[in-house]
Design an enzyme around this catalytic site. Structure first.
Site, short mmCIF file in Angstrom:
data_model
loop_
_atom_site.label_atom_id
_atom_site.label_comp_id
_atom_site.label_asym_id
_atom_site.label_seq_id
_atom_site.Cartn_x
_atom_site.Cartn_y
_atom_site.Cartn_z
N TRP A 102 0.83 -1.21 0.00
CA TRP A 102 0.00 0.00 0.00
C TRP A 102 0.86 1.25 0.00
O TRP A 102 0.51 2.26 -0.63
CB TRP A 102 -0.97 -0.02 1.19
CG TRP A 102 -1.80 -1.26 1.18
CD1 TRP A 102 -1.81 -2.26 2.10
CD2 TRP A 102 -2.73 -1.67 0.16
NE1 TRP A 102 -2.67 -3.26 1.72
CE2 TRP A 102 -3.25 -2.92 0.54
CE3 TRP A 102 -3.15 -1.09 -1.04
CZ2 TRP A 102 -4.19 -3.61 -0.23
CZ3 TRP A 102 -4.08 -1.77 -1.82
CH2 TRP A 102 -4.59 -3.01 -1.41
N ASP A 172 -1.44 6.42 7.05
CA ASP A 172 -2.47 5.47 6.65
C ASP A 172 -2.63 4.50 7.82
O ASP A 172 -1.75 3.68 8.07
CB ASP A 172 -2.03 4.74 5.38
CG ASP A 172 -3.02 3.66 4.93
OD1 ASP A 172 -3.98 3.37 5.67
OD2 ASP A 172 -2.81 3.09 3.84
N LYS A 196 -11.82 -2.73 8.51
CA LYS A 196 -10.99 -3.59 9.34
C LYS A 196 -11.31 -3.43 10.82
O LYS A 196 -11.48 -4.41 11.53
CB LYS A 196 -9.51 -3.31 9.07
CG LYS A 196 -9.12 -3.50 7.60
CD LYS A 196 -7.71 -3.05 7.31
CE LYS A 196 -7.42 -3.03 5.82
NZ LYS A 196 -7.40 -4.35 5.20
#
Length: 360
Positions: A102, A172, A196
């Protein structure tokens, strides 16, 4: 059928208490006469829901008044573009730490709009550690410094944050938000996909310091401009209404559990149970350098890919599902987010012990 223990990296399991509350209010929400999924986002009833969600998140994360909370769409991946489009304002330079897939995608996206300096990378060892940072490599005139606090695929996390001085730190936090205590004041921007630790897929939460709003590049699309969403209270267009409602229920649950400090304590206990077993096992092995082990995502392997496949198949039959590792890594991965009870981790370890005995 009984509920399984879902070790998926995301969308992940939700607290059963939250699901039951949502079930209770599914057809008719309180005295609204309709489901949350049906109501106008401009209605007073829904405004109360989104206001409560923001107030709860501010409370459990201790978000200062000079930060805006935005409820957006587009997944965390949209933030790979929104961050540079809004924060490239002076030098159009940014420092990034490459700690996984990511981060690589974020680097590629930011490079479209300005200069990216990759100050450190752990790609040399398949991202199984967090690289040590040398401040002399930082760009003193960078518009921001970017990290991924927890790496879902590789199972690593920052155990201490970089000192970036006056350069805003962007994080992030998609796979570990609400799992451990962070001082929001240390960040310029925090963003996270909800699927999540906060709710179902479809919602992305952005927490941004107010002085970083209002400086978007001229080429920034309207929907990618933080100022537009801040000025419209996350209502410039129809927000992901039901996902925000479920997130509100999750925030209530976190508060009821004792807040983020209590969640961190539980998460440390859960992770210790699995890591202790992996460290003692002569069959299963963890893949991450111990200093940087995630509390949320725990990758491990058996002696062979064939045994990995057998383990996953037999675990699934026992109600321990979604343990297959990411396609870029292989092996297994147990994602043990906030909603995973300690009993789930203990059940997994007991099954691993049994499998080890039968497959030596």
């Amino acid at each position: 059928m009984d509920r399984v223990y879902n070790f998926s990296a995301g969308p992940s399991m939700l607290p059963e208490e939250v699901l039951k509350k949502a079930q209770e209010e599914l057809v008719i929400y309180r005295d609204a006469g309709m489901s949350v999924m049906e109501m106008s986002h401009r209605s007073k009833v829904y405004q109360d829901i989104i206001d409560e969600a923001e107030a709860l998140l501010r409370e459990i994360m201790n978000i200062p008044e000079n930060y805006k909370v935005l409820f957006l769409q587009g997944g965390a991946s949209s933030q790979f573009a929104m961050v540079p489009l809004n924060l490239f304002r002076k030098s159009k330079k940014a420092d990034y730490v490459k700690t996984g897939l990511w981060a690589k995608k974020a680097i590629a996206e930011a490079s479209r709009y300005g200069t990216v300096n990759v100050v450190a990378s752990s790609e040399d060892a398949t991202f199984n550690y967090i690289p040590e940072l040398d401040k002399s490599t930082f760009s003193p005139d960078a518009d921001y410094f970017y990290i991924t606090t927890n790496n879902t695929i590789y199972g690593t996390r920052y155990t201490e944050l970089p000192d970036t001085g006056d350069v805003p730190l962007v994080a992030d936090m998609s796979s570990n938000i609400l799992s451990e205590v962070y001082d929001v004041n240390k960040f310029g921007v925090i963003f996270a996909g909800a699927q999540k630790n906060m709710g179902p897929a479809g919602l992305t939460v952005v927490i941004i310091r107010e002085d970083l709003i209002g400086h978007a590049m001229d080429i920034t699309p309207t929907m990618f401009n933080y100022q537009i969403h801040a000025e419209n209270g996350s209502m410039y267009n129809t927000p992901p209404t039901y996902s925000i409602y479920i997130a509100k229920l999750v925030f209530e649950w976190v508060k009821k559990m004792g807040g983020v400090p209590a969640m961190q304590k539980i998460n440390e206990e859960k992770a210790k149970i699995l890591y202790d077993y992996l460290d003692d096992s002569s069959f299963f092995k963890g893949t991450v350098v111990p200093k940087y082990r995630s509390l949320m995502n725990i990758p491990f392997v058996s002696p062979s890919p064939e045994l990995d496949a057998k383990f996953i198949k037999e675990a699934t039959a026992k109600g321990l599902v979604n343990l297959k590792g990411h396609r870029t890594v292989g092996g297994m991965r147990a994602s043990i987010y906030n909603a995973m009870p300690i009993e789930g981790v203990k059940t997994l370890v007991e099954f691993m012990k049994k499998f080890e005995m039968e497959n030596r």
